[in-house]
Scaffold this motif. Structure first.
Motif, PDB file in Angstrom:
ATOM      1  N   ASP A 108      10.743  -9.335   8.560  1.00 47.77           N
ATOM      2  CA  ASP A 108      10.735  -9.242   7.137  1.00 47.77           C
ATOM      3  C   ASP A 108      11.842  -8.654   6.366  1.00 47.77           C
ATOM      4  O   ASP A 108      12.394  -8.907   5.197  1.00 47.77           O
ATOM      5  N   LYS A 132       2.198  -7.758  -8.155  1.00 46.71           N
ATOM      6  CA  LYS A 132       2.149  -6.385  -7.461  1.00 46.71           C
ATOM      7  C   LYS A 132       3.066  -5.672  -8.296  1.00 46.71           C
ATOM      8  O   LYS A 132       3.208  -4.308  -8.001  1.00 46.71           O
ATOM      9  N   MET A 162      10.419  -1.461   1.681  1.00 52.33           N
ATOM     10  CA  MET A 162       9.165  -0.900   2.348  1.00 52.33           C
ATOM     11  C   MET A 162       8.532  -2.123   2.670  1.00 52.33           C
ATOM     12  O   MET A 162       7.422  -2.689   2.026  1.00 52.33           O
ATOM     13  N   VAL A 163       8.744  -2.998   3.615  1.00 50.75           N
ATOM     14  CA  VAL A 163       8.169  -4.353   3.773  1.00 50.75           C
ATOM     15  C   VAL A 163       7.456  -4.106   5.328  1.00 50.75           C
ATOM     16  O   VAL A 163       7.103  -2.997   5.824  1.00 50.75           O
ATOM     17  N   SER A 164       6.976  -5.058   5.837  1.00 47.17           N
ATOM     18  CA  SER A 164       6.138  -5.166   7.020  1.00 47.17           C
ATOM     19  C   SER A 164       6.693  -4.933   8.343  1.00 47.17           C
ATOM     20  O   SER A 164       6.727  -3.838   9.212  1.00 47.17           O
ATOM     21  N   LEU A 204       0.923  -1.305   0.123  1.00 42.62           N
ATOM     22  CA  LEU A 204      -0.092   0.058  -0.046  1.00 42.62           C
ATOM     23  C   LEU A 204       1.017   1.113  -0.048  1.00 42.62           C
ATOM     24  O   LEU A 204       0.518   2.298  -0.815  1.00 42.62           O
ATOM     25  N   MET A 205       2.208   1.337   0.757  1.00 42.67           N
ATOM     26  CA  MET A 205       2.919   2.351   0.874  1.00 42.67           C
ATOM     27  C   MET A 205       3.912   2.334  -0.380  1.00 42.67           C
ATOM     28  O   MET A 205       4.398   3.490  -1.036  1.00 42.67           O
ATOM     29  N   GLY A 255      -5.723   1.814   4.641  1.00 43.18           N
ATOM     30  CA  GLY A 255      -4.880   2.750   4.446  1.00 43.18           C
ATOM     31  C   GLY A 255      -3.642   2.244   5.246  1.00 43.18           C
ATOM     32  O   GLY A 255      -2.690   1.437   4.663  1.00 43.18           O
ATOM     33  N   THR A 272       8.418   0.355   8.985  1.00 43.70           N
ATOM     34  CA  THR A 272       8.492   0.522  10.639  1.00 43.70           C
ATOM     35  C   THR A 272       8.962  -0.905  11.220  1.00 43.70           C
ATOM     36  O   THR A 272       8.279  -1.712  11.193  1.00 43.70           O
ATOM     37  N   LYS A 328      -3.048  -0.782   8.154  1.00 42.04           N
ATOM     38  CA  LYS A 328      -3.621  -1.898   8.437  1.00 42.04           C
ATOM     39  C   LYS A 328      -3.931  -2.019   9.884  1.00 42.04           C
ATOM     40  O   LYS A 328      -2.641  -1.611  10.695  1.00 42.04           O
ATOM     41  N   HIS A 345      -0.768  -3.778  11.051  1.00 43.36           N
ATOM     42  CA  HIS A 345       0.658  -3.090  11.249  1.00 43.36           C
ATOM     43  C   HIS A 345       0.428  -2.134  12.451  1.00 43.36           C
ATOM     44  O   HIS A 345       1.594  -1.955  13.366  1.00 43.36           O
ATOM     45  N   LYS A 384       1.638  -4.219  15.419  1.00 37.63           N
ATOM     46  CA  LYS A 384       2.948  -4.543  15.458  1.00 37.63           C
ATOM     47  C   LYS A 384       3.770  -3.297  15.973  1.00 37.63           C
ATOM     48  O   LYS A 384       4.560  -3.463  16.961  1.00 37.63           O
ATOM     49  N   GLU A 406      14.679 -10.708   6.537  1.00 33.60           N
ATOM     50  CA  GLU A 406      14.608 -11.674   5.493  1.00 33.60           C
ATOM     51  C   GLU A 406      15.097 -11.305   4.208  1.00 33.60           C
ATOM     52  O   GLU A 406      15.712 -11.821   3.353  1.00 33.60           O
ATOM     53  N   ASN A 412       8.971  -7.424  -5.587  1.00 32.31           N
ATOM     54  CA  ASN A 412       7.832  -7.837  -4.678  1.00 32.31           C
ATOM     55  C   ASN A 412       7.648  -9.243  -4.593  1.00 32.31           C
ATOM     56  O   ASN A 412       7.543 -10.025  -5.904  1.00 32.31           O
ATOM     57  N   ARG A 413       7.622  -9.713  -3.336  1.00 29.78           N
ATOM     58  CA  ARG A 413       7.168 -11.299  -3.085  1.00 29.78           C
ATOM     59  C   ARG A 413       6.166 -11.886  -4.016  1.00 29.78           C
ATOM     60  O   ARG A 413       6.493 -12.783  -4.716  1.00 29.78           O
ATOM     61  N   THR A 414       5.087 -11.366  -4.078  1.00 29.42           N
ATOM     62  CA  THR A 414       3.930 -11.427  -4.900  1.00 29.42           C
ATOM     63  C   THR A 414       4.259 -10.776  -5.946  1.00 29.42           C
ATOM     64  O   THR A 414       3.856  -9.473  -6.324  1.00 29.42           O
TER      65      THR A 414
END
Ligand code: NAP
Length: 295
Positions: A70, A36, A64-66, A11-12, A231, A96, A233, A236, A239, A73, A31-33
Motif C-alpha cells: 500500500d 473518510k 499512514m496506510v496499511s 483509525l490512526m 483499535g 508499519t 485490527k 494488521h 501483517k 502504491e 483518502n482512497r475512500t
C-alpha cells in the motif's frame, strides 16, 4: 509554517491529522475512500483527489496506510507521491511496513532529491487521539531534526533510531513483544476464570504489579466486556507478525512464541474477524479452553 499533506485517514491517520490541525498546521488530505475525508474537511482541511495532488500542495507528506504494497502504491504508483515530488520535499511514512520496502522506497525518492523518514508508531488509537504516541524514526538525522516539531505534536516519546529502515526495524521488535503479550493476557484471564476469580478484581490488582502492560490495561477490560471494536485490527497484527517472522527467518533467528501466536491470530482471521480488534484473540483461546471469560 510548513504545509503538511496527510494520506490515509483510517483509525490512526484521522486523529493524528486532527492533532496537526489543532496545532495550527494547514493540512491537505487524501483518502482512497473519499467519505473518510469529510470530518477533516469540516475542520478546514483541503481535500485532494490523489497522493500526487497532496504532494504538489505540501512541503511535508505523511503516509499512514496499511501494509508494504500500500505504501508502494501511494508513493510510487500512478498518481503517487513521487509524481508530485520535487527537491526539498520530505515524506514521512508512519505506517508499519517491511524495513526493506521502506529502504527501497527511500532510495527511489532520493533520485528526486526527496528525503524519506520511516516513523512507525506505537500507542494505539488512544495514543493517536491524545497525541501520546511513541515514534521510532529512521532516515537522515538532519531530516529527523527538521521534522521533530511535527513528531512532538503526535507523540510524547520520539526516538531517532538510525538510517533508513531503522524505525521499521524497531517497530518489528515492538510488535513481537506486543503479540506475545496479548497472548499472555488471554491465558491469564482464562486461568482466572477457571479459578472462579472475579476478573474485574483480578485486573484491578494485577495491573498494579509486575504483570502490568499496555495490553493488559487497555485490552484486558475490553475482553471481559466483549468489546471487540478495533483499535488495532487483527489483520494488521497478523501483517506485523508476518513481517517479523520473515525477517527472523532471513536472519536465521528462532522466534518460537511469535510463530505460535501467529497461528492463533490466523484462527481468529479464519473466522472472519480480521477487522476486529486484537483483543478478539480471546475468542479463539476460549474455544480451545471450552470456557468463556464473560462474567
Ligand atoms: P486502518 O484503519 O485500516 O486504515 C488504513 C488506511 O490506509 C485507510 O485510510 C485506507 O484507505 C488506507 N489504505 C490502505 N491501503 C491503501 C492503498 N493501497 N491505497 C490507498 N490507501 C490505502 O488502519 P490503521 O489502524 O489506521 O493503521 C494504519 C497503519 O498504522 C498500519 O500500518 C498499522 O499497522 C499501523 N498502526 C496501527 C495502530 C492501531 O492501533 N490501529 C497502532 C500502531 C500502528 P481506505 O479508507 O480507502 O480503506
Amino acid at each position: 509554517m510548513k504545509r503538511i499533506g496527510f494520506i490515509g485517514l483510517g483509525l490512526m491517520g484521522k486523529p493524528m491529522a486532527l492533532n496537526l490541525m489543532k496545532a495550527g498546521y494547514k493540512l491537505c488530505v487524501y483518502n482512497r475512500t473519499r467519505s473518510k475525508m469529510e470530518d477533516l474537511v469540516a475542520e478546514g482541511a483541503i481535500p485532494t483527489s490523489s497522493p500526487k495532488e497532496v504532494t504538489e500542495k505540501s512541503d511535508i507528506i505523511i503516509t499512514m496506510v496499511s501494509d508494504s504494497p500500500d505504501v508502494q502504491e501511494v508513493v510510487l504508483g500512478p498518481l503517487g507521491v513521487i509524481e508530485g515530488c520535487k527537491k526539498g520535499k520530505i515524506l514521512i511514512d508512519m505506517s508499519t511496513i517491511s524495513p526493506k520496502t521502506s529502504k527501497s522506497i527511500s532510495k527511489k525518492l532520493m533520485e528526486k532529491e526527496v528525503q524519506m523518514l520511516d516513523a512507525p508508531v506505537s500507542g494505539g488509537t488512544i495514543g493517536a487521539r491524545e497525541g501520546r504516541l511513541t515514534i521510532m524514526v529512521g532516515g537522515l538525522k538532519e531530516t529527523f531534526e527538521k521534522c521533530l516539531p511535527i513528531f512532538k505534536i503526535l507523540g510524547t516519546r520520539v526516538v531517532y533510531m538510525g538510517g533508513s529502515g531503522m524505525g521499521q526495524a524497531t517497530k518489528l521488535c515492538n510488535q513481537v513483544i506486543c503479540a506475545i503479550n496479548i497472548q499472555s493476557v488471554c491465558e491469564g484471564l482464562l486461568l482466572g476464570k477457571k479459578l472462579n476469580l472475579n476478573l474485574e478484581k483480578l485486573l484491578e490488582v494485577v495491573t498494579g504489579g509486575a504483570a502490568n502492560s499496555w495490553m493488559l490495561t487497555n485490552l484486558g477490560p475490553k475482553m471481559i466486556i466483549r468489546n471487540f471494536q478495533p483499535g488495532f485490527k487483527i489483520s494488521h497484527q497478523i501483517k506485523d507478525v508476518r513481517l517479523a517472522l520473515s525477517t527472523g527467518a532471513e536472519l536465521e533467528l528462532p522466534l518460537p512464541c511469535t510463530a505460535l501466536v501467529q497461528q492463533f491470530l490466523r484462527s481468529v482471521e479464519a473466522e472472519n474477524m480480521g477487522d476486529k480488534g486484537t483483543q478478539a484473540l480471546i475468542i479463539t483461546m476460549e474455544k480451545l479452553a471450552q470456557t468463556q471469560i464473560l462474567e
